[in-house]
Design a protein around this motif. Structure first.
Motif, PDB file in Angstrom:
ATOM      1  N   MET A   1      94.699  41.697  33.668  1.00 47.03           N
ATOM      2  CA  MET A   1      94.105  43.184  33.905  1.00 47.03           C
ATOM      3  C   MET A   1      93.632  43.457  32.686  1.00 47.03           C
ATOM      4  O   MET A   1      94.221  43.463  31.344  1.00 47.03           O
ATOM      5  N   SER A   2      92.537  44.536  32.698  1.00 45.76           N
ATOM      6  CA  SER A   2      91.972  45.075  31.349  1.00 45.76           C
ATOM      7  C   SER A   2      92.782  46.162  31.037  1.00 45.76           C
ATOM      8  O   SER A   2      93.540  46.898  31.746  1.00 45.76           O
ATOM      9  N   THR A   3      92.417  46.536  29.797  1.00 45.44           N
ATOM     10  CA  THR A   3      93.291  47.631  29.068  1.00 45.44           C
ATOM     11  C   THR A   3      92.051  48.669  28.439  1.00 45.44           C
ATOM     12  O   THR A   3      91.002  48.392  28.402  1.00 45.44           O
ATOM     13  N   ILE A   4      92.640  49.647  27.852  1.00 43.12           N
ATOM     14  CA  ILE A   4      92.104  50.540  27.388  1.00 43.12           C
ATOM     15  C   ILE A   4      92.960  50.973  26.060  1.00 43.12           C
ATOM     16  O   ILE A   4      94.223  51.068  26.083  1.00 43.12           O
ATOM     17  N   LYS A   5      92.114  51.328  25.153  1.00 47.57           N
ATOM     18  CA  LYS A   5      92.805  51.765  23.584  1.00 47.57           C
ATOM     19  C   LYS A   5      93.288  53.043  23.692  1.00 47.57           C
ATOM     20  O   LYS A   5      92.344  54.007  24.075  1.00 47.57           O
ATOM     21  N   LEU A   6      94.626  53.354  23.399  1.00 46.38           N
ATOM     22  CA  LEU A   6      94.993  54.858  23.467  1.00 46.38           C
ATOM     23  C   LEU A   6      95.229  55.272  21.778  1.00 46.38           C
ATOM     24  O   LEU A   6      96.315  54.454  21.336  1.00 46.38           O
ATOM     25  N   GLU A   7      94.679  56.287  21.412  1.00 47.67           N
ATOM     26  CA  GLU A   7      95.228  56.720  20.178  1.00 47.67           C
ATOM     27  C   GLU A   7      95.461  58.227  20.121  1.00 47.67           C
ATOM     28  O   GLU A   7      94.686  59.016  20.702  1.00 47.67           O
ATOM     29  N   ILE A   8      96.559  58.415  19.652  1.00 46.79           N
ATOM     30  CA  ILE A   8      97.035  59.832  19.775  1.00 46.79           C
ATOM     31  C   ILE A   8      97.389  60.312  18.153  1.00 46.79           C
ATOM     32  O   ILE A   8      98.212  59.795  17.334  1.00 46.79           O
ATOM     33  N   VAL A   9      96.536  61.390  17.628  1.00 43.21           N
ATOM     34  CA  VAL A   9      96.424  61.588  16.152  1.00 43.21           C
ATOM     35  C   VAL A   9      96.984  63.057  16.025  1.00 43.21           C
ATOM     36  O   VAL A   9      96.451  63.787  16.783  1.00 43.21           O
ATOM     37  N   THR A  10      97.743  63.513  15.138  1.00 42.95           N
ATOM     38  CA  THR A  10      98.210  64.529  14.436  1.00 42.95           C
ATOM     39  C   THR A  10      97.498  64.739  13.060  1.00 42.95           C
ATOM     40  O   THR A  10      97.347  63.760  12.413  1.00 42.95           O
ATOM     41  N   PRO A  11      97.524  65.963  12.625  1.00 41.52           N
ATOM     42  CA  PRO A  11      97.322  66.174  11.391  1.00 41.52           C
ATOM     43  C   PRO A  11      98.250  65.620  10.428  1.00 41.52           C
ATOM     44  O   PRO A  11      97.942  65.375   9.167  1.00 41.52           O
ATOM     45  N   HIS A  12      99.289  65.190  10.784  1.00 40.66           N
ATOM     46  CA  HIS A  12     100.491  64.225  10.203  1.00 40.66           C
ATOM     47  C   HIS A  12     100.256  62.724   9.894  1.00 40.66           C
ATOM     48  O   HIS A  12     100.953  62.163   9.563  1.00 40.66           O
ATOM     49  N   GLY A  13      99.367  62.304  10.894  1.00 39.33           N
ATOM     50  CA  GLY A  13      99.215  60.862  11.235  1.00 39.33           C
ATOM     51  C   GLY A  13      99.072  60.328  12.523  1.00 39.33           C
ATOM     52  O   GLY A  13      99.128  61.205  13.537  1.00 39.33           O
ATOM     53  N   VAL A  14      98.903  59.146  12.769  1.00 49.76           N
ATOM     54  CA  VAL A  14      98.981  58.417  13.994  1.00 49.76           C
ATOM     55  C   VAL A  14     100.426  58.442  14.622  1.00 49.76           C
ATOM     56  O   VAL A  14     101.259  58.069  14.120  1.00 49.76           O
ATOM     57  N   ILE A  15     100.321  58.909  15.853  1.00 47.61           N
ATOM     58  CA  ILE A  15     101.608  58.854  16.672  1.00 47.61           C
ATOM     59  C   ILE A  15     101.579  57.574  17.787  1.00 47.61           C
ATOM     60  O   ILE A  15     102.637  56.951  17.563  1.00 47.61           O
ATOM     61  N   TYR A  16     100.375  57.040  18.053  1.00 49.20           N
ATOM     62  CA  TYR A  16     100.451  55.817  18.853  1.00 49.20           C
ATOM     63  C   TYR A  16      98.899  55.266  18.638  1.00 49.20           C
ATOM     64  O   TYR A  16      98.111  56.140  18.805  1.00 49.20           O
TER      65      TYR A  16
END
Length: 129
Positions: A1-16
């Protein structure tokens, strides 16, 4: 199965930052799902919960207090003001749930959006504990 990149960023850095099968975002006009190959879009995010499913069917849950998402065919980038990843690493689930509730209650958004997000967090707590 194909995937998609998830990026969650705050002013304090990368969460995921990793590949997932599906992402559900809390848009200003309601929740919407994103799968690999989704049409490009930019959306405002309301206070709520971003959830995703990994290839090994692990559920990723992050409470946010607003921001925006940029979606392309192979990536979802979420730039948010504040976020709390809800995980049970090192027995921190209860503490993370409380931090997430506090983050949501401080958000400058409608009471309905906050109540919905807190309700989701409570259901996660009941499912994981």
């Amino acid at each position: 199965m194909s995937t998609i990149k998830l990026e969650i960023v705050t002013p304090h850095g990368v969460i995921y930052n990793d590949d997932v099968k599906m992402v559900t975002l809390c848009g200003k006009d309601g929740e919407f799902g994103v799968l690999p190959g989704h049409a490009a879009l930019v959306s405002l995010l309301d206070a709520g919960v971003i959830s995703a499913t990994t290839d090994d069917n692990k559920e990723i849950v992050v409470a946010i207090n607003g921001g925006y998402a940029k979606v392309s065919e192979d990536k979802v980038s979420c730039i948010v003001d504040g976020a709390v990843a809800i995980t049970d690493e090192e027995g921190q689930l209860s503490e993370n749930l409380e931090k997430a509730k506090e983050l949501l209650k401080k958000a400058q958004t409608s009471d309905t959006a906050i109540a919905t997000a807190v309700s989701k967090i409570e259901s996660i707590k009941n499912k994981w504990l």
